[in-house]
Design a protein around this motif. Structure first.
Motif, PDB file in Angstrom:
ATOM      1  N   LEU A   1      70.761   9.345  11.345  1.00  7.11           N
ATOM      2  CA  LEU A   1      70.153   9.996  12.503  1.00  7.11           C
ATOM      3  C   LEU A   1      68.635  10.047  12.395  1.00  7.11           C
ATOM      4  O   LEU A   1      67.937  10.088  13.412  1.00  7.11           O
ATOM      5  CB  LEU A   1      70.716  11.412  12.652  1.00  7.11           C
ATOM      6  CG  LEU A   1      72.221  11.500  12.916  1.00  7.11           C
ATOM      7  CD1 LEU A   1      72.662  12.951  13.042  1.00  7.11           C
ATOM      8  CD2 LEU A   1      72.599  10.715  14.172  1.00  7.11           C
ATOM      9  N   ASP A   2      68.126  10.048  11.169  1.00  7.03           N
ATOM     10  CA  ASP A   2      66.680  10.085  10.975  1.00  7.03           C
ATOM     11  C   ASP A   2      66.123   8.719  10.601  1.00  7.03           C
ATOM     12  O   ASP A   2      64.987   8.608  10.135  1.00  7.03           O
ATOM     13  CB  ASP A   2      66.314  11.116   9.901  1.00  7.03           C
ATOM     14  CG  ASP A   2      66.965  10.814   8.547  1.00  7.03           C
ATOM     15  OD1 ASP A   2      67.823   9.901   8.485  1.00  7.03           O
ATOM     16  OD2 ASP A   2      66.625  11.493   7.563  1.00  7.03           O
TER      17      ASP A   2
ATOM     18  N   PRO B   1      78.275   4.168  11.793  1.00 10.05           N
ATOM     19  CA  PRO B   1      77.249   5.186  12.015  1.00 10.05           C
ATOM     20  C   PRO B   1      75.907   4.738  11.446  1.00 10.05           C
ATOM     21  O   PRO B   1      75.846   4.017  10.445  1.00 10.05           O
ATOM     22  CB  PRO B   1      77.788   6.416  11.267  1.00 10.05           C
ATOM     23  CG  PRO B   1      79.264   6.186  11.173  1.00 10.05           C
ATOM     24  CD  PRO B   1      79.437   4.704  11.037  1.00 10.05           C
TER      25      PRO B   1
ATOM     26  N   GLY C   1      76.225  11.893  18.129  1.00  8.59           N
ATOM     27  CA  GLY C   1      75.852  11.368  16.823  1.00  8.59           C
ATOM     28  C   GLY C   1      75.483   9.898  16.825  1.00  8.59           C
ATOM     29  O   GLY C   1      75.356   9.291  15.757  1.00  8.59           O
TER      30      GLY C   1
ATOM     31  N   GLY D   1      68.787  12.164  15.898  1.00 12.22           N
ATOM     32  CA  GLY D   1      69.387  10.907  16.337  1.00 12.22           C
ATOM     33  C   GLY D   1      68.704  10.224  17.494  1.00 12.22           C
ATOM     34  O   GLY D   1      69.095   9.125  17.883  1.00 12.22           O
TER      35      GLY D   1
ATOM     36  N   ARG E   1      72.885   6.733  17.414  1.00 13.68           N
ATOM     37  CA  ARG E   1      71.427   6.545  17.240  1.00 13.68           C
ATOM     38  C   ARG E   1      70.833   5.981  18.528  1.00 13.68           C
ATOM     39  O   ARG E   1      71.286   4.965  19.049  1.00 13.68           O
ATOM     40  CB  ARG E   1      71.173   5.596  16.064  1.00 13.68           C
ATOM     41  CG  ARG E   1      69.698   5.461  15.694  1.00 13.68           C
ATOM     42  CD  ARG E   1      69.112   6.757  15.167  1.00 13.68           C
ATOM     43  NE  ARG E   1      67.706   6.560  14.794  1.00 13.68           N
ATOM     44  CZ  ARG E   1      66.683   6.680  15.643  1.00 13.68           C
ATOM     45  NH1 ARG E   1      66.917   7.003  16.908  1.00 13.68           N
ATOM     46  NH2 ARG E   1      65.451   6.493  15.228  1.00 13.68           N
TER      47      ARG E   1
ATOM     48  N   ALA F   1      76.246  11.874  12.229  1.00 15.65           N
ATOM     49  CA  ALA F   1      76.146  10.448  12.506  1.00 15.65           C
ATOM     50  C   ALA F   1      77.516   9.855  12.801  1.00 15.65           C
ATOM     51  O   ALA F   1      78.485  10.094  12.080  1.00 15.65           O
ATOM     52  CB  ALA F   1      75.507   9.722  11.324  1.00 15.65           C
TER      53      ALA F   1
ATOM     54  N   ALA G   1      73.142  10.900  21.930  1.00 15.50           N
ATOM     55  CA  ALA G   1      72.657  11.534  20.702  1.00 15.50           C
ATOM     56  C   ALA G   1      73.520  12.735  20.336  1.00 15.50           C
ATOM     57  O   ALA G   1      73.752  13.014  19.160  1.00 15.50           O
ATOM     58  CB  ALA G   1      71.198  11.955  20.876  1.00 15.50           C
TER      59      ALA G   1
END
Length: 255
Positions: A171-172, A168, A88, A119, A90, A54, A85
């Motif tokens: 990512l999920d 950041p 890192g 991401g 989003r 991220a 992505a």
């Protein structure tokens, strides 16, 4: 051995040999190659893939519009989405008006690829036929679905405005928690087909937070209404297309 025969000396593979001095020509060639490598953006270094972690972009915040009669608008947008992505950042891809042709499967290749990359996420709100194509779908449904997709896009932009895009993002994480880059695929088609209002799209663009990169695609008609609010407007122009000779959409290139 006869005294008249020349004396010979046997050599073996293990016998030491004198190093060969580089000639002026080989030195010059190697130096030229090194100079070329040093002058490339990567300075001749071989790029190695890194683990995706991220991160936050330093310079996001522009509005991009991709339009035209050529193939490649969605492809370009997805390329940027995967690139972001990979760093890192989003990313979320929201697709309107995708699907509806009997030559195209429901599951497109990009959905499987997106699912495999951290991401980046997607939504498809377009499996309802093609507006104006007389394909048996209800024209009233096209407007309803386009408006629903547009409302969803506005929700995601508003959510990005509540997030700190200078930092950041997980990512999920859910796209409702903010994204650094939002692709609204085929939004411009919905406008050119009269399903969405130009002024509403301009208001939508102007409502985006400063650090959100917004990418809009679609339409064979130039989106002049975006001239004052988009930072990048790219026309994808067709010179030749296999569809003109009856070639249908191919799995892996068109979907």
């Amino acid at each position: 051995m006869s005294n008249n025969e020349p004396e010979t000396t046997e050599t073996t593979d293990d016998a030491p040999t004198e190093p060969t001095e580089p000639t002026e020509a080989t030195t010059s060639t190697a130096t030229a190659a090194d100079d070329v490598r040093r002058n490339t953006p990567g300075k001749g270094r071989k790029p190695d893939a890194r683990a995706i972690e991220a991160a936050a972009p330093d310079e996001f915040g522009l509005v991009q519009a991709w339009w035209g009669g050529g193939k490649g608008k969605t492809t370009a947008a997805l390329g940027m989405a995967f690139r972001a992505a990979g760093h890192g950042f989003r990313v979320h891809v929201l697709q309107l008006m995708k699907g509806g042709a009997d030559s195209v499967e429901d599951v497109r290749g990009e959905y499987n690829a997106i699912a495999a990359v951290p991401g980046i996420s997607y939504e498809n709100l377009g499996h309802y036929g093609w507006a104006g194509m007389r394909d048996g779908s209800d024209e009233a449904d096209h407007a309803t679905q386009a408006e629903a997709g547009f409302e969803r896009a506005k929700e995601l932009v508003a959510a990005a405005g509540e997030a700190d895009l200078s930092e950041p993002l997980p990512l999920d994480g859910d796209p409702e928690d903010g994204v650094h880059l939002l692709v609204v695929d085929e939004l411009l088609y919905a406008v050119s087909m009269g399903l969405l209002d130009e002024s509403a799209v301009v208001d939508f663009v102007e409502s985006k937070p400063e650090n959100l990169e917004l990418v809009l695609t679609g339409s064979h008609d130039r989106p002049e209404y975006l001239d004052d609010v988009a930072d990048l407007i790219t026309q994808v122009k067709m010179e030749k297309h296999p569809f003109e000779t009856g070639q249908r959409a191919r799995k892996g290139t068109e979907y």
